[in-house]
Design an enzyme around this catalytic site. Structure first.
Site, mmCIF file in Angstrom:
data_model
loop_
_atom_site.group_PDB
_atom_site.id
_atom_site.type_symbol
_atom_site.label_atom_id
_atom_site.label_comp_id
_atom_site.label_asym_id
_atom_site.label_seq_id
_atom_site.Cartn_x
_atom_site.Cartn_y
_atom_site.Cartn_z
ATOM 1 N N HIS A 1 14.503 15.003 11.151
ATOM 2 C CA HIS A 1 14.564 15.036 12.463
ATOM 3 C C HIS A 1 16.528 15.325 12.845
ATOM 4 O O HIS A 1 16.933 15.705 11.799
ATOM 5 C CB HIS A 1 15.044 13.060 12.008
ATOM 6 N N ASP B 1 19.461 13.355 11.532
ATOM 7 C CA ASP B 1 18.784 13.378 9.351
ATOM 8 C C ASP B 1 20.138 14.781 9.317
ATOM 9 O O ASP B 1 21.020 14.351 8.122
ATOM 10 C CB ASP B 1 17.935 13.892 9.154
ATOM 11 N N MET C 1 8.878 21.808 8.898
ATOM 12 C CA MET C 1 8.773 21.172 10.794
ATOM 13 C C MET C 1 9.567 20.322 11.044
ATOM 14 O O MET C 1 10.656 20.166 9.957
ATOM 15 C CB MET C 1 7.560 19.755 10.093
ATOM 16 N N GLU D 1 2.063 12.188 15.917
ATOM 17 C CA GLU D 1 1.832 12.172 14.567
ATOM 18 C C GLU D 1 1.344 9.958 15.005
ATOM 19 O O GLU D 1 2.425 9.299 15.638
ATOM 20 C CB GLU D 1 2.998 11.404 13.860
ATOM 21 N N LYS E 1 0.002 6.070 14.212
ATOM 22 C CA LYS E 1 0.727 5.122 13.383
ATOM 23 C C LYS E 1 0.433 3.142 14.858
ATOM 24 O O LYS E 1 0.310 3.497 15.650
ATOM 25 C CB LYS E 1 2.292 4.971 13.286
ATOM 26 N N GLU F 1 -0.939 10.549 9.416
ATOM 27 C CA GLU F 1 0.042 10.794 8.410
ATOM 28 C C GLU F 1 -0.747 9.514 6.550
ATOM 29 O O GLU F 1 -1.466 7.989 7.853
ATOM 30 C CB GLU F 1 1.366 9.875 8.590
ATOM 31 N N HIS G 1 -0.367 5.954 7.662
ATOM 32 C CA HIS G 1 -0.383 4.960 8.923
ATOM 33 C C HIS G 1 -2.279 4.811 9.498
ATOM 34 O O HIS G 1 -2.500 3.698 10.022
ATOM 35 C CB HIS G 1 0.178 5.917 10.168
ATOM 36 N N ASP H 1 0.915 14.911 7.187
ATOM 37 C CA ASP H 1 1.966 13.512 6.338
ATOM 38 C C ASP H 1 1.233 12.929 4.413
ATOM 39 O O ASP H 1 0.769 12.232 5.646
ATOM 40 C CB ASP H 1 2.952 12.314 6.872
ATOM 41 N N ASP I 1 4.576 -0.415 6.405
ATOM 42 C CA ASP I 1 4.499 0.991 6.060
ATOM 43 C C ASP I 1 5.255 1.594 3.887
ATOM 44 O O ASP I 1 6.710 1.074 4.654
ATOM 45 C CB ASP I 1 5.391 1.249 7.185
ATOM 46 N N ASP J 1 4.751 3.257 2.301
ATOM 47 C CA ASP J 1 5.395 5.720 2.214
ATOM 48 C C ASP J 1 5.520 5.323 0.948
ATOM 49 O O ASP J 1 6.499 6.155 0.123
ATOM 50 C CB ASP J 1 6.663 5.791 3.580
ATOM 51 N N ASP K 1 5.782 12.906 3.505
ATOM 52 C CA ASP K 1 6.854 11.921 3.878
ATOM 53 C C ASP K 1 6.297 10.386 3.369
ATOM 54 O O ASP K 1 6.227 9.715 4.113
ATOM 55 C CB ASP K 1 6.244 11.158 5.580
#
Lengths: 377, 377, 377, 377
Positions: A48, A51, A82, A175, A177, A211, A214, A239, A249, A251, A281
């Protein structure tokens, strides 16, 4: 070709904060993450805007940070799979970004995405992802979903035009979700996103970034969902992680939940010739220290490769080919009608009673999957 | 215009069988159902081919049954809102109908659908529904989802051609469902179905028939899903009932679960000017006797009308209009970008910090919904 | 007696942080929360140790803070319904508190709970709650669940002894939750907690504190769960809020989801003569400003009172009494066997075929609930 | 000792009926099932009364059927692991059996259970199971849950007395389930059942029969639930199968879903020295023919044995022992307090900040589970 593994900067850099407790790990310097991921065998990273360049950074400092990051990439030989915009962290996005009820927030969101696209292009990202983390409602009465979709489409159309005007090579990937952090989110599944793409001005430029976690939150088959995206030619990015159905979520490390689904996913990606990054991810459990983070990252790749090997082995077994044939798996690729007219087809309906006896050998076939997964075949 | 309420023959006629027990009620004669529904104020009925003409009925008997049913419709003044094919009950469909791995089953399924379309057209149905009850897998390895979607598309394309060739007035509506009776079904949600429609040869002829229970099983917002269908101009029919998230298919009386979602749905349908039937695809609890069935049917319509009245009342209240405005609900209909260029938009991103303070009055607005629902405002 | 409404300091004081974004509201001074809640008509507050006295505060400052808070309570006339220990926020608890694999962490957790119990006793709390926010696993292999339950029991036993030794009047209430923030938590439901209580040294001192959101996450009936707790004489406290099944912990305003379940819950509490606090463990939507927080708090109480009034009205209606009787609802309170011997009972089994015809009027009865909820009866 | 595998007559005999379609397989003669299961290596069978002796069979015929079945058992050397009463199939049970609102139905249910207990004792069953398939509600208003639990307890108490009076050797095991076929069922989880057992007149005679599918439907950890049952000394029987979270009751082949959870379950059972039958309560996919049924049955046992072998291998690996130690897994078995007084413990709370740095090696440990499962270690 070897699969190209990528990790988000925010994944290995995840400090372990959750709704009930603060961080348990120190933040990582993105340049250190790059070096460490290269050591572990990753192909690249994703990020991002925030980030790398924290929100509010002055222009000169921004350039210094980006230059330093590019050096780290070059030195380590990593690519950028990405890039994406953080449109969820800033408190101004609390009611949405592209679908905030506040027009000024929507405009700021589009502007922030443009700045971030510039960054992604500068770093050579292949794909630009849009995750609508705040596009949704808790109190559904507050947004007409048709207006929200209008605004969502408008934003993506404007940004696609921007990319074309700037001459960037980027493709977009949406993406989906279903919920969290919002009570209900727009474009909740792969299906909703694929449909939405068909309504855009430049549909050819936009695909999906599904993902595992998701779709799994909603209990949907990830393999079927990715299958529909591949069928549509729209799997632009993916993802990978792990998640239990019907939960927050999670992950988790790829493969940490539902090994059979993970196996079928890897098999599908490999057989379909998906060429994009295998993007993790995910993040280490909150009770890990920094060493555990790298165990986590290594484990994601290790399990993917093991599953890819198991998939090749599975498809090489004569008993598997036999069971697939008994199941009629290959027969499904044959056209059904093939020019027959209505009268013929109507007459053939009478065969139903006779056709009922056949078995489809699904138990045999699925047990072969389990046998192969457990390494006993 | 008053809402047109319809009921499936299989809904009031449901005998109360479930996976753990046999029927608790006698079958109903379709003609009796028609008369009773007319008395209760329904506009019409819907049916599967086999609801009216049991599978295996000889041609002459079939004609006699259909004629008798048409008489009952005429006498009672009821219409046929929708017809559909039973492609799930016959044991030959155990591996799928349009996506069975057995090509002969697929051909029989297309033929059975053609026969059933003829019946639907004869009865004057407005919409022809396809619910892919057996199109899916438990052992996902047994079907490549891309092949399955190819076959699904082929079948719908062939049947759409058939309708056009026959000169029938029917439009198609696809009914998504995530699972049950199959472990995972193709076209699991409204979104997947909308996308699939865009891949057909005659997309303009095909819309969706979303069902409260089906999206709710996956925990998806039904209001958002119906909103996306309306936004796409694809809400051709709707199945109303009630369901708890994450359970077996319950098909409860409309309004029996999640009154707020039911209120928002009715409000959306009424405001959007949806003109199709309000179709109840539900059944009485298994512990009801025949009287309870008609209490159930009356309750579905009674609750819809009560919610429609509450929705009108809600929108008439000045405090609601004020709260909608404080929430920015109307502002969402305004275009975001409106010709502004990238430079302006990028510059406006700097406003984010200042925009963060605004509240969106969602608690006030949602409490107004609750107040109106409870009749205390 | 009017219901006594209480709010956690952390509820109205929730700053709107979530896993994807920072706070959207300023922290509140507990003394201000007390004053504002008094204005709105609340009876009292509840608190974690750290809500009032931040971890790490020196002793003198701690005493000053507590004294100031007690003054605010006295001035506003508010009571303290419940106190509890924050055993989840500190990073040392990342692997658990009473069930951390690190014995030193477990000892520190018991010590922190003792300190916090002192604070609760000083503030005159009626009930002391234990929510095992970190007692669980993501990687289940890391803890034998039997060891974890041993340690959990040991901690509660030691703390109960401590309360008795100190001469405090406190009773304990265990708060179950299935998951989040851990992948799977020990004592996941009301049932597991009730069973666990029966294994303690002082079972009479310990009850449960069920929360709407927690049982609902797992899709369990909250009304049935609270019913079992009441049946066992173990409903010592209750956490009211709202939640959709199969999602992250939402803690919405009481009544914001599933109005029928909320109605049945209020009816059960009122009919059972539950005398403890009606405690709201919820928070305002993240997109609210400070005004919205008080709308939220007022809404929780407003909806409870409206539902209590609807419940009284429901039970006053002759048609409801008639429907309850047709459903046999009162007949369920009659003993079944009442001294009959096996021979009689075995013989009576032959009556089953004759008993199958009866209907139970559940549609009629449930529709009456909906009618009353919607204010149309 | 080798694990003793048992199958319900209704499992291999399942004809493939579901809510949307009739049977796809012929019924099996119980004596044939016995012979075939013996061939495949099963230790025994289990049964409902009606599986063997259809409801309504005259006494003489009943005796003939039972004698023939006993012969088949003797010839094949199979035992009867468990017997139970079908209290859900007969339409009279539509509102419940022990908790029906109709007292005459409740009495008939108790009588039918007594007859069935006689049969179970005659066949030498070790355990007698109670699954309350119809004990619940769709319209929760129709039953006060406290009354329902009174009636449930009364029935179990009377039946336990009956067993003792008859001098039978049977122990009871209650089988919890959250929903389906009822909207919400009483005793929905292992925890609720364990608590309920503590309220009985003869708690020592009653344990639980947890089922993978039932806890998993609610998304609860089956391993944690079985752990609590073992901890309480109450694991009297177990039902093995597979299920996805948040779905209709699937009863898939053991190991067909969530291999990691299945591995951890087998490891727990084997390490805990559980000596009861490993009972498969599952059935072949509906699209199987008779051969597929036996593939299914063989697969259940094959996967159990493979997982038991993997579990032994896992525990034999030095790197696993090291990782368990790094995780502190063994440290959890050590008492926490061990005589320390409050002052010491309160003082030790200050160590929290220092204790926060430790990592728990859960990623490493969980990856070892995955490695072992995939046969790559």
């Amino acid at each position: 070709m070897d699969p190209r593994f990528t990790f988000g900067l925010w994944t290995v850099g995840n400090p372990g904060r959750d709704p009930f407790g603060g961080p348990t790990r120190e933040p990582l310097d993105p340049a250190d993450s790059v070096r460490k991921l290269a050591e572990l065998g990753a192909w690249g990273v994703s990020l991002h805007d925030d980030d790398l360049v924290p929100w509010g950074t002055a222009a000169a400092e921004r350039d210094r940070i980006v230059a330093r990051f590019k050096s780290a990439l070059e030195e380590s030989g990593l690519g950028v799979g990405m890039a994406t915009t953080n449109l969820f962290g800033h408190p101004a996005f609390k009611d949405g970004a592209f679908t905030s009820n506040d027009r000024a927030v929507r405009r700021a969101a589009v502007g922030k995405a443009m700045r971030s696209i510039d960054l992604g292009a500068e770093l050579g990202a292949e794909v630009y992802v849009f995750w609508g983390g705040r596009e949704g409602t808790e109190a559904a009465v507050a947004k007409d979903p048709r207006d929200a979709l209008d605004r969502y489409r408008e934003a993506i159309d404007v940004l696609a035009d921007y990319v074309v005007e700037q001459g960037y090579e980027l493709r977009f990937a949406l993406e989906p979700k279903p919920n969290e952090p919002r009570g209900d989110m727009f474009l909740p599944t792969i299906g909703h996103a694929l449909h939405f793409i068909g309504t855009l001005n430049r549909p050819e430029m936009v695909g999906v970034n599904p993902e595992v976690a998701h779709e799994t939150m909603a209990g949907l088959s990830f393999v079927h969902g990715v299958g529909q995206a591949l069928w549509a030619g729209k799997l632009f990015h993916i993802d990978l992680n792990a998640q239990r159905i019907g939960r927050y979520d999670q992950d988790f490390r790829f493969g940490a939940e539902d090994l059979k689904e993970a196996f079928l996913l890897v098999r599908l990606l490999e057989r379909a010739g998906y060429e994009g990054p295998r993007h993790f991810d995910a993040h280490a459990y909150r009770n890990e220290d920094p060493d555990g983070v790298w165990e986590f990252a290594a484990g994601c790749m290790r399990t993917y490769l093991a599953l890819a090997e198991r998939a090749r082995h599975f498809d090489s077994l004569p008993e598997v080919r036999e069971a697939l044939s008994a199941a009629g798996a290959t027969e499904l690729a044959q056209p059904t009608v093939d020019g027959s007219g209505p009268d013929d087809l109507k007459a053939e309906a009478d065969a139903l009673d006779a056709l009922a006896a056949r078995g489809y050998a699904n138990e045999r076939l699925d047990q072969l999957v389990v046998d192969v997964l457990l390494g006993v075949r």
